[in-house]
Design a protein around this motif. Structure first.
Motif, PDB file in Angstrom:
ATOM      1  N   VAL A 140       0.775  -1.469  -0.131  1.00 39.97           N
ATOM      2  CA  VAL A 140       0.116   0.313   0.197  1.00 39.97           C
ATOM      3  C   VAL A 140       1.021   1.403   0.298  1.00 39.97           C
ATOM      4  O   VAL A 140       0.506   2.722  -0.808  1.00 39.97           O
ATOM      5  CB  VAL A 140      -1.426   0.172   1.412  1.00 39.97           C
ATOM      6  CG1 VAL A 140      -0.368   0.403   2.595  1.00 39.97           C
ATOM      7  CG2 VAL A 140      -2.030   1.300   1.069  1.00 39.97           C
ATOM      8  N   THR A 141       1.766   1.751   0.191  1.00 43.45           N
ATOM      9  CA  THR A 141       3.032   2.181   0.422  1.00 43.45           C
ATOM     10  C   THR A 141       3.176   2.836  -0.819  1.00 43.45           C
ATOM     11  O   THR A 141       4.396   3.824  -0.754  1.00 43.45           O
ATOM     12  CB  THR A 141       4.163   1.920   2.076  1.00 43.45           C
ATOM     13  OG1 THR A 141       4.843   1.137   0.935  1.00 43.45           O
ATOM     14  CG2 THR A 141       3.816   1.569   2.900  1.00 43.45           C
ATOM     15  N   GLN A 142       3.707   1.960  -2.047  1.00 42.44           N
ATOM     16  CA  GLN A 142       3.967   2.887  -3.124  1.00 42.44           C
ATOM     17  C   GLN A 142       2.251   2.938  -3.960  1.00 42.44           C
ATOM     18  O   GLN A 142       2.584   3.301  -5.094  1.00 42.44           O
ATOM     19  CB  GLN A 142       4.056   0.734  -3.785  1.00 42.44           C
ATOM     20  CG  GLN A 142       5.356   0.294  -3.229  1.00 42.44           C
ATOM     21  CD  GLN A 142       5.906  -0.998  -3.803  1.00 42.44           C
ATOM     22  OE1 GLN A 142       4.401  -1.612  -4.464  1.00 42.44           O
ATOM     23  NE2 GLN A 142       6.898  -1.618  -4.084  1.00 42.44           N
ATOM     24  N   THR A 143       1.029   2.932  -2.867  1.00 46.07           N
ATOM     25  CA  THR A 143       0.096   3.575  -4.225  1.00 46.07           C
ATOM     26  C   THR A 143       0.295   5.532  -4.143  1.00 46.07           C
ATOM     27  O   THR A 143       1.136   6.058  -3.042  1.00 46.07           O
ATOM     28  CB  THR A 143      -0.992   3.742  -3.508  1.00 46.07           C
ATOM     29  OG1 THR A 143      -1.389   3.800  -2.052  1.00 46.07           O
ATOM     30  CG2 THR A 143      -1.222   2.375  -3.062  1.00 46.07           C
ATOM     31  N   TRP A 144      -0.568   6.223  -5.360  1.00 49.28           N
ATOM     32  CA  TRP A 144       0.382   7.000  -5.513  1.00 49.28           C
ATOM     33  C   TRP A 144      -0.547   8.380  -4.197  1.00 49.28           C
ATOM     34  O   TRP A 144      -0.407   9.323  -3.313  1.00 49.28           O
ATOM     35  CB  TRP A 144      -0.350   7.812  -6.358  1.00 49.28           C
ATOM     36  CG  TRP A 144      -1.590   8.149  -6.841  1.00 49.28           C
ATOM     37  CD1 TRP A 144      -3.134   7.188  -7.276  1.00 49.28           C
ATOM     38  CD2 TRP A 144      -2.719   8.845  -6.380  1.00 49.28           C
ATOM     39  NE1 TRP A 144      -4.573   6.987  -6.998  1.00 49.28           N
ATOM     40  CE2 TRP A 144      -4.342   8.457  -5.957  1.00 49.28           C
ATOM     41  CE3 TRP A 144      -2.540  10.468  -4.849  1.00 49.28           C
ATOM     42  CZ2 TRP A 144      -5.054   9.586  -5.707  1.00 49.28           C
ATOM     43  CZ3 TRP A 144      -3.644  10.891  -5.264  1.00 49.28           C
ATOM     44  CH2 TRP A 144      -4.934  10.828  -5.156  1.00 49.28           C
ATOM     45  N   TRP A 145      -2.125   7.678  -3.740  1.00 45.71           N
ATOM     46  CA  TRP A 145      -2.171   7.891  -2.282  1.00 45.71           C
ATOM     47  C   TRP A 145      -1.783   8.577  -1.535  1.00 45.71           C
ATOM     48  O   TRP A 145      -1.775   8.980  -0.268  1.00 45.71           O
ATOM     49  CB  TRP A 145      -3.666   8.149  -2.362  1.00 45.71           C
ATOM     50  CG  TRP A 145      -4.512   6.217  -2.322  1.00 45.71           C
ATOM     51  CD1 TRP A 145      -4.783   6.143  -3.433  1.00 45.71           C
ATOM     52  CD2 TRP A 145      -4.404   5.768  -1.247  1.00 45.71           C
ATOM     53  NE1 TRP A 145      -5.245   4.276  -2.647  1.00 45.71           N
ATOM     54  CE2 TRP A 145      -4.938   4.674  -1.410  1.00 45.71           C
ATOM     55  CE3 TRP A 145      -3.871   5.667   0.186  1.00 45.71           C
ATOM     56  CZ2 TRP A 145      -4.813   3.128  -0.919  1.00 45.71           C
ATOM     57  CZ3 TRP A 145      -4.017   4.833   1.126  1.00 45.71           C
ATOM     58  CH2 TRP A 145      -4.370   3.752   0.558  1.00 45.71           C
ATOM     59  N   TRP A 146      -1.066   6.934  -1.024  1.00 44.71           N
ATOM     60  CA  TRP A 146      -0.630   6.317   0.691  1.00 44.71           C
ATOM     61  C   TRP A 146       0.513   7.486   0.410  1.00 44.71           C
ATOM     62  O   TRP A 146       1.334   8.231   1.183  1.00 44.71           O
ATOM     63  CB  TRP A 146      -0.017   5.253   0.528  1.00 44.71           C
ATOM     64  CG  TRP A 146      -0.056   4.739   1.991  1.00 44.71           C
ATOM     65  CD1 TRP A 146      -0.132   4.692   3.134  1.00 44.71           C
ATOM     66  CD2 TRP A 146       1.791   5.384   2.824  1.00 44.71           C
ATOM     67  NE1 TRP A 146       0.343   4.053   4.039  1.00 44.71           N
ATOM     68  CE2 TRP A 146       1.159   4.991   3.697  1.00 44.71           C
ATOM     69  CE3 TRP A 146       3.330   5.757   1.930  1.00 44.71           C
ATOM     70  CZ2 TRP A 146       2.714   4.644   4.831  1.00 44.71           C
ATOM     71  CZ3 TRP A 146       3.723   5.676   3.310  1.00 44.71           C
ATOM     72  CH2 TRP A 146       4.036   5.225   4.512  1.00 44.71           C
TER      73      TRP A 146
END
Length: 214
Positions: A50-56
């Protein structure tokens, strides 16, 4: 503007209304379809955390907190879905009320409307009918109008994908301008199977952070 370093006592809460580009299993409502999850299907993406998502990345680097991530793979802004199916149940319009009590909202859609062959429709800003919502322009206009009414004093940003047609890009910009909602027109996003890779997600985050911190 979202402060890049918010104080511990005043950390803005961020909600996201999106499609597959903004999903991650476990961070979206259980009934929503994800594109990204752990362990990842490496045949279609290298995003596996999840830390790779743009929003995170945006929320973390801006010193904010997650309020709600209501993203749904394949979802359209309008009610027009793939194979001419009715997508009203998962449309952006339908999911808009589920964003909690945010200080900031990012709306990232329009991709599936284009890819599913939705008609653009006319520019229309009032007297909407349900039939209007099966075309893109009235649906987006209604979405943004509702967003401003439902979430007063909330900063709203729209993201515009670089993988949609010029007509959809231009329509999105015109409607955002009408409602005085700032938009971020994304450029050169690295993708695999038409979805952002780790590199692509980082690029989206960088473009968003650059824009909101101008």
């Amino acid at each position: 503007m979202i402060p890049l370093f918010a104080s511990a006592q005043n950390r803005p809460r961020v909600s996201v209304l999106g499609d597959s580009y903004s999903t991650f299993q476990g961070y979206i409502p259980e009934e929503n379809e994800p594109w990204y999850y752990t362990p990842a299907d490496t045949s279609r993406t290298d995003v596996d955390n999840v830390t790779q998502t743009w929003w995170w990345q945006v929320i973390n680097q801006a010193g904010c907190l997650i309020e709600k991530i209501d993203s749904y793979s394949g979802a359209t802004v309008s009610y027009h879905g793939y194979d001419n199916q009715d997508y009203s149940a998962q449309s952006f319009i339908t999911r808009l009320p589920r964003l909690g009590s945010p200080d900031v909202i990012f709306i990232f859609g329009g991709t599936n409307d284009d890819w599913a062959g939705a008609e653009l429709g006319d520019y229309k800003y009032d007297n909407f009918t349900r039939a209007d919502f099966y075309t893109y322009r009235p649906a987006l206009a209604n979405l943004l109008q509702q967003a401003k009414e439902r979430y007063p004093n909330v900063k709203i940003f729209c993201l515009i994908n670089d993988a949609i047609s010029k007509d959809f890009i231009e329509s999105s910009k015109v409607i955002c301008d009408h409602y005085d909602i700032p938009y971020i027109e994304l450029k050169d996003i690295d993708k695999k199977q038409n979805h952002p890779t780790v590199k692509g997600m980082r690029s989206i985050a960088e473009q968003v952070l650059t824009f909101i911190n101008k």
